[in-house]
Design an enzyme around this catalytic site. Structure first.
Site, mmCIF file in Angstrom:
data_model
loop_
_atom_site.group_PDB
_atom_site.id
_atom_site.type_symbol
_atom_site.label_atom_id
_atom_site.label_comp_id
_atom_site.label_asym_id
_atom_site.label_seq_id
_atom_site.Cartn_x
_atom_site.Cartn_y
_atom_site.Cartn_z
ATOM 1 C CB SER A 201 -0.846 -0.175 1.037
ATOM 2 O OG SER A 201 -0.375 -0.503 2.348
ATOM 3 C CG HIS B 118 -2.694 -0.326 -3.152
ATOM 4 N ND1 HIS B 118 -2.801 0.947 -2.875
ATOM 5 C CD2 HIS B 118 -2.827 -1.046 -2.241
ATOM 6 C CE1 HIS B 118 -3.106 0.966 -1.789
ATOM 7 N NE2 HIS B 118 -3.119 -0.327 -1.297
ATOM 8 C CD GLU C 242 -3.080 4.023 -5.405
ATOM 9 O OE1 GLU C 242 -2.568 5.058 -5.483
ATOM 10 O OE2 GLU C 242 -2.665 3.405 -4.146
ATOM 11 C CG ASN D 183 -2.575 4.154 1.711
ATOM 12 O OD1 ASN D 183 -3.508 4.215 2.303
ATOM 13 N ND2 ASN D 183 -2.234 2.851 1.246
#
Ligand code: CAA
Length: 283
Positions: free
Chosen positions: A119, A140, A152, A190
């Site tokens: 992540s 991701h 992602e 993130n």
């Protein structure tokens, strides 16, 4: 680049979800974890999810049985020798992932792509421990994987266009939406989500409002499906802390410093939903 057989490393909440969507889309799936118990628990969750889908008439009983029949459960990574793609979803820790990637690199066939569901960790650094950095990529998924549409896709410095394209195509086949992202700490998801969660924890730490009040503000005021503290519990507070540390170290900017309260909860073993206690208590 043909992908028919996929190995997923890690049968936890992310790995289990990834394995479920791959099997449902018709791929042969080798699900690998360290212990038989982790595999049994992971497979039981996948079975329960598919059973729920049948009950809700989103899937037929035959399709469920067909998806479950796609699985091989293993505790030994040597099965990597027979797959076209490996998606690693182990613990969010660079040393652990590097060690897994080193052994996968020696076991997997030359054509196989090594993907990681990290992540926030740098794909380029992970790719550098292998002899095939051009075939290493970030993939991701979001939690809960069967529900969330986004993947992602992160190119490492050496990732080829051919490998990127193969993973983008696969993402569509899995009925997810790919978004291309460059390799910087936290990527996009993130980089934006975790500082918000960390700030919510600071808001609690400084006594600005209660847990429930903070979550209500973001749910009712910003239409977020979950408040940030509920979401942190759902992701896992250890994962949240690790991602904040990755952002802090990667950018060297104090705006990413993890909240001391987050550290304290993790030190206490209050890791969120999975441990029974985080910002909330779970029965
Ligand atoms: N697995 C499979 N399906 C699940 C699920 C799970 N773990 N949890 C919920 N669902 C399904 C439910 O079955 C339900 O489907 P139906 O309505 O078709 O029956 C649907 O999701 C909605 O669930 P609920 O009605 O129980 O609850 P909800 O409306 O609150 O939705 C939620 C649950 C989808 C999780 C929603 O709360 C949500 O979107 N939360 C935010 C999730 C989020 O932000 N995820 C990203 C986390 S960050 C991340 O993953 C990246 C990282 O690196 C940390």
């Amino acid at each position: 680049m043909m992908i028919e057989k996929i190995m997923v490393i890690g049968a936890g909440q992310m790995g289990g979800g990834i394995a479920e969507v791959c099997a449902t889309a018709g791929f042969d799936v080798v699900l690998c974890d360290l212990s038989q118990e982790a595999l049994t628990n992971g497979f039981a969750k996948i079975t329960a999810n598919l059973t729920k889908n049948v009950a809700k008439e989103r899937m037929t009983e035959e399709a469920k049985e067909a998806a479950l029949a796609k699985f091989t459960l293993v505790t030994d990574v040597s099965s990597a020798a027979s797959v076209d793609l490996i998606i690693e979803a182990a613990t969010e820790n660079m040393a652990v992932k590097q060690s897994i990637f080193k052994s996968l690199d020696t076991l997997a066939p030359a054509h196989a792509i090594l993907a990681t569901n990290t992540s926030s960790l740098p794909i380029t650094e992970l790719a550098a421990v292998t002899q095939r950095p051009e075939q290493v990529i970030g993939m991701h998924f979001m939690n809960p994987v069967p529900v969330m549409k986004l993947v992602e896709i992160i190119r490492g410095l050496a990732t080829t266009d051919e490998v990127y394209q193969a993973i983008e195509n696969l993402t569509h086949v899995l009925k997810k939406t790919p978004v291309e992202v460059n390799d910087f700490p936290g990527f996009v998801a993130n980089r934006i989500l975790m500082p918000m969660i960390n700030e919510a924890i600071y808001t609690l730490y400084e006594g600005v409002a209660t847990v429930e009040a903070i979550d209500d503000v973001m749910k009712l005021g910003m239409n977020h499906p979950m408040g940030p503290l509920t979401l942190a519990d759902f992701i896992g507070l250890d994962t949240c802390l690790y991602i904040m540390e990755t952002l802090h170290e990667g950018f060297g900017d104090s705006k990413y410093r993890p909240c001391p309260l987050l550290r304290k909860y993790v030190a206490a073993g209050w890791l969120g939903k999975k441990s029974g206690r985080g910002f909330y208590v779970y029965e």
